[in-house]
Design a protein around this motif. Structure first.
Motif, PDB file in Angstrom:
ATOM      1  N   GLN A  63       0.827  -1.208   0.000  1.00  0.00           N
ATOM      2  CA  GLN A  63       0.000   0.000   0.000  1.00  0.00           C
ATOM      3  C   GLN A  63       0.860   1.256   0.000  1.00  0.00           C
ATOM      4  O   GLN A  63       1.842   1.318   0.749  1.00  0.00           O
ATOM      5  N   THR A  65       1.105   3.946   1.579  1.00  0.00           N
ATOM      6  CA  THR A  65       0.714   4.706   2.769  1.00  0.00           C
ATOM      7  C   THR A  65       1.926   5.333   3.451  1.00  0.00           C
ATOM      8  O   THR A  65       1.873   5.690   4.620  1.00  0.00           O
ATOM      9  N   HIS A  69       9.166   0.924   5.397  1.00  0.00           N
ATOM     10  CA  HIS A  69      10.076   0.858   6.549  1.00  0.00           C
ATOM     11  C   HIS A  69      10.812  -0.481   6.528  1.00  0.00           C
ATOM     12  O   HIS A  69      10.581  -1.335   5.647  1.00  0.00           O
ATOM     13  N   GLY A  71      10.444  -3.043   8.287  1.00  0.00           N
ATOM     14  CA  GLY A  71       9.538  -4.203   8.354  1.00  0.00           C
ATOM     15  C   GLY A  71       9.034  -4.571   6.968  1.00  0.00           C
ATOM     16  O   GLY A  71       9.072  -5.737   6.567  1.00  0.00           O
ATOM     17  N   ASN A  72       8.572  -3.562   6.208  1.00  0.00           N
ATOM     18  CA  ASN A  72       8.116  -3.834   4.832  1.00  0.00           C
ATOM     19  C   ASN A  72       9.260  -4.420   4.009  1.00  0.00           C
ATOM     20  O   ASN A  72       9.072  -5.322   3.196  1.00  0.00           O
ATOM     21  N   VAL A 255       8.799  -7.382  12.049  1.00  0.00           N
ATOM     22  CA  VAL A 255       9.678  -6.387  12.669  1.00  0.00           C
ATOM     23  C   VAL A 255       8.802  -5.515  13.564  1.00  0.00           C
ATOM     24  O   VAL A 255       7.731  -5.066  13.141  1.00  0.00           O
ATOM     25  N   LYS A 264       3.638  -4.076  15.783  1.00  0.00           N
ATOM     26  CA  LYS A 264       4.515  -4.208  14.612  1.00  0.00           C
ATOM     27  C   LYS A 264       4.917  -2.826  14.098  1.00  0.00           C
ATOM     28  O   LYS A 264       4.180  -1.849  14.271  1.00  0.00           O
ATOM     29  N   MET A 265       6.080  -2.761  13.476  1.00  0.00           N
ATOM     30  CA  MET A 265       6.510  -1.519  12.844  1.00  0.00           C
ATOM     31  C   MET A 265       5.524  -1.225  11.718  1.00  0.00           C
ATOM     32  O   MET A 265       5.143  -2.124  10.977  1.00  0.00           O
ATOM     33  N   SER A 266       5.099   0.030  11.608  1.00  0.00           N
ATOM     34  CA  SER A 266       4.033   0.348  10.666  1.00  0.00           C
ATOM     35  C   SER A 266       4.264   1.719  10.034  1.00  0.00           C
ATOM     36  O   SER A 266       4.807   2.613  10.676  1.00  0.00           O
ATOM     37  N   LYS A 267       3.818   1.870   8.767  1.00  0.00           N
ATOM     38  CA  LYS A 267       4.022   3.146   8.070  1.00  0.00           C
ATOM     39  C   LYS A 267       3.165   4.243   8.663  1.00  0.00           C
ATOM     40  O   LYS A 267       3.555   5.396   8.695  1.00  0.00           O
ATOM     41  N   SER A 268       1.948   3.868   9.078  1.00  0.00           N
ATOM     42  CA  SER A 268       1.014   4.921   9.451  1.00  0.00           C
ATOM     43  C   SER A 268       0.970   5.242  10.946  1.00  0.00           C
ATOM     44  O   SER A 268       0.186   6.096  11.357  1.00  0.00           O
TER      45      SER A 268
END
Ligand code: AQP
Length: 410
Positions: A63, A65, A69, A71-72, A255, A264-268
């Protein structure tokens, strides 16, 4: 386009082959025998001979968004790049489709000007980590291929509300308990149809290209199971056209956030200190790692449930540290034993060095790609990818429309 495989990545390629492509080749036989329509090469080309080798079709999405990071990257993008390397090296001709799934992004509110920017940033990020149309990857915006939403509608007409209601993702986005059965009226009012039916669009994304393999994180398993169910339902109801895809889970763990290691590590997530972007500078990476929340114990041990902060750092070191001579990685448990008795700063320095080395060059390529030809280059790459993806999807949709009674035989 210049080569983007850094010297550090090369030893990992062999490992990726063992970890990811082994399941694909093992499963290929099954795909061939269970599906008469799984051959993506023949979707858009005339069949010449029955004995022609079937190609795998890999589909995955991300996505737009925010900039990806760590994690992605470890959970998805690095594996995509390794699949591309392997397809290139083996000459298998397997088809790789990677989509910036912008229609999924709007299942939660997005500001139009920001979304426009983020779609381009995500394209630049995918190219910066080494995905390359010249090496066999088709990269495109989901919204550029209307067949995805067309198939979604057709699948929606047979998808069960009960099944969708049991999915966990919309619940977590609305902060509704997973086990809740009696969801209150406020939650139901806030729940938008798009968010609820998100898995149907995800199923369509995969099925419209008759993908045989879908690399995803553990959290997406449930949705892939649903996609298989959609394909089987369709095939039983109409005609044996869609391919139930195989899930390829990545060998990398989740991650976790650097400030709240149980999440979890997240973009948003609003807190920028919770993540390392693939475009972070070396200084930013070091600052984030030095500031990572751990706990008050002195010892360094790998205990993910009891000690999520330190365990997350050991996972990062395991994933980003140099691979061993045989291509395998040192486990976080082993690294925990090695660092036990040493200072926190020793571990954090080692993690920071490993992450900086892993992401070396990505930031520079990202900015260069984003601005190449005054920004037009990204649009050109996307337009080419979208055209190829539309061809792939249209080949399936012609069969689907006819099977459902909506189109003529062609
Ligand atoms: N923390 C993570 N660790 C490992 N893998 C992860 N992925 C996401 N976060 C982690 C994997 O990245 C791929 C693309 O994810 P996505 O952007 O489509 O959706 P997401 O899982 O919702 O990712 P984010 O970063 O948390 O985005 P937002 O904040 O927008 O929801 C997937 O394969 C996912 O498993």
């Amino acid at each position: 386009m210049r080569s983007t495989i850094c010297a550090r990545c090369r030893p990992l390629i062999g490992q990726a082959r063992r970890q990811i492509l082994r399941p694909i080749s093992q499963q290929q036989k099954r795909c061939e025998s269970t599906s008469s329509t799984s051959d993506a090469t023949t979707n858009d080309q005339p069949k010449t001979t029955e004995k022609k080798k079937k190609r795998n079709v890999v589909f995955s999405g991300i996505q737009p968004t925010g900039i990806p990071h760590l994690g992605n990257y470890l959970g998805a993008l690095r594996q995509w790049k390794k699949l591309q390397d392997d397809v290139e090296a083996s000459g298998s001709g397997d088809k790789l489709l990677f989509s910036v799934v912008d229609l999924h992004a709007i299942t939660v509110p997005q500001e139009a000007s920001i979304l426009r920017l983020r779609r381009r940033e995500m394209m630049a990020a995918l190219l910066a980590i080494g995905l390359d149309p010249e090496k066999g990857s088709t990269i495109f915006f989901q919204s550029s291929v209307p067949q995805h939403t067309e198939l979604m509608w057709i699948l929606s007409c047979t998808a069960s509300m009960g099944y969708l209601g049991r999915m966990t993702q919309w619940k977590s986005k609305l902060a509704v308990q997973n086990h809740a059965t009696d969801i209150d009226e406020i939650a139901m009012t806030n729940l938008k149809l798009g968010l609820f039916s998100y898995p149907v669009l995800q199923a369509a994304d995969v099925l419209v290209h008759r993908a045989t393999h879908v690399p995803v994180g553990e959290d997406q398993r449930q949705h892939l199971e649903f996609a298989r169910e959609c394909a089987t339902n369709f095939n039983h109801t109409f005609s044996n056209i869609l391919v139930p895809p195989e899930t390829v889970t990545t060998p990398s763990p989740r991650v976790m956030s650097l400030v709240q290691p149980t999440q979890k590590m997240s973009k948003s997530t609003p807190n920028h200190r919770s993540r390392i972007l693939i475009t972070s500078t070396s200084n930013e990476i070091r600052q984030r790692i030095y500031g990572a929340v751990t706990d008050s114990e002195d010892a360094i041990t790998y205990e993910p449930t009891r000690r999520p902060g330190v365990s997350n750092l050991l996972e990062l070191l395991s994933q980003c540290g140099p691979a061993l001579a045989d291509g395998t990685r040192r486990s976080p448990e082993e690294l925990g034993n090695e660092f036990n008795g040493r200072m926190w700063k020793d571990l954090k320095n080692a993690v920071a060095d490993a992450v900086v080395a892993e992401l070396e060059g990505v930031r520079e390529r990202y900015h260069e790609f984003l601005n190449r030809k005054g920004g037009k280059w990204i649009d050109e790459i996307e337009a080419e990818g979208a055209e190829a993806a539309r061809r792939s999807a249209e080949a399936t949709m012609k069969l689907v429309r006819y099977a459902v009674g909506l189109g003529r035989k062609s």
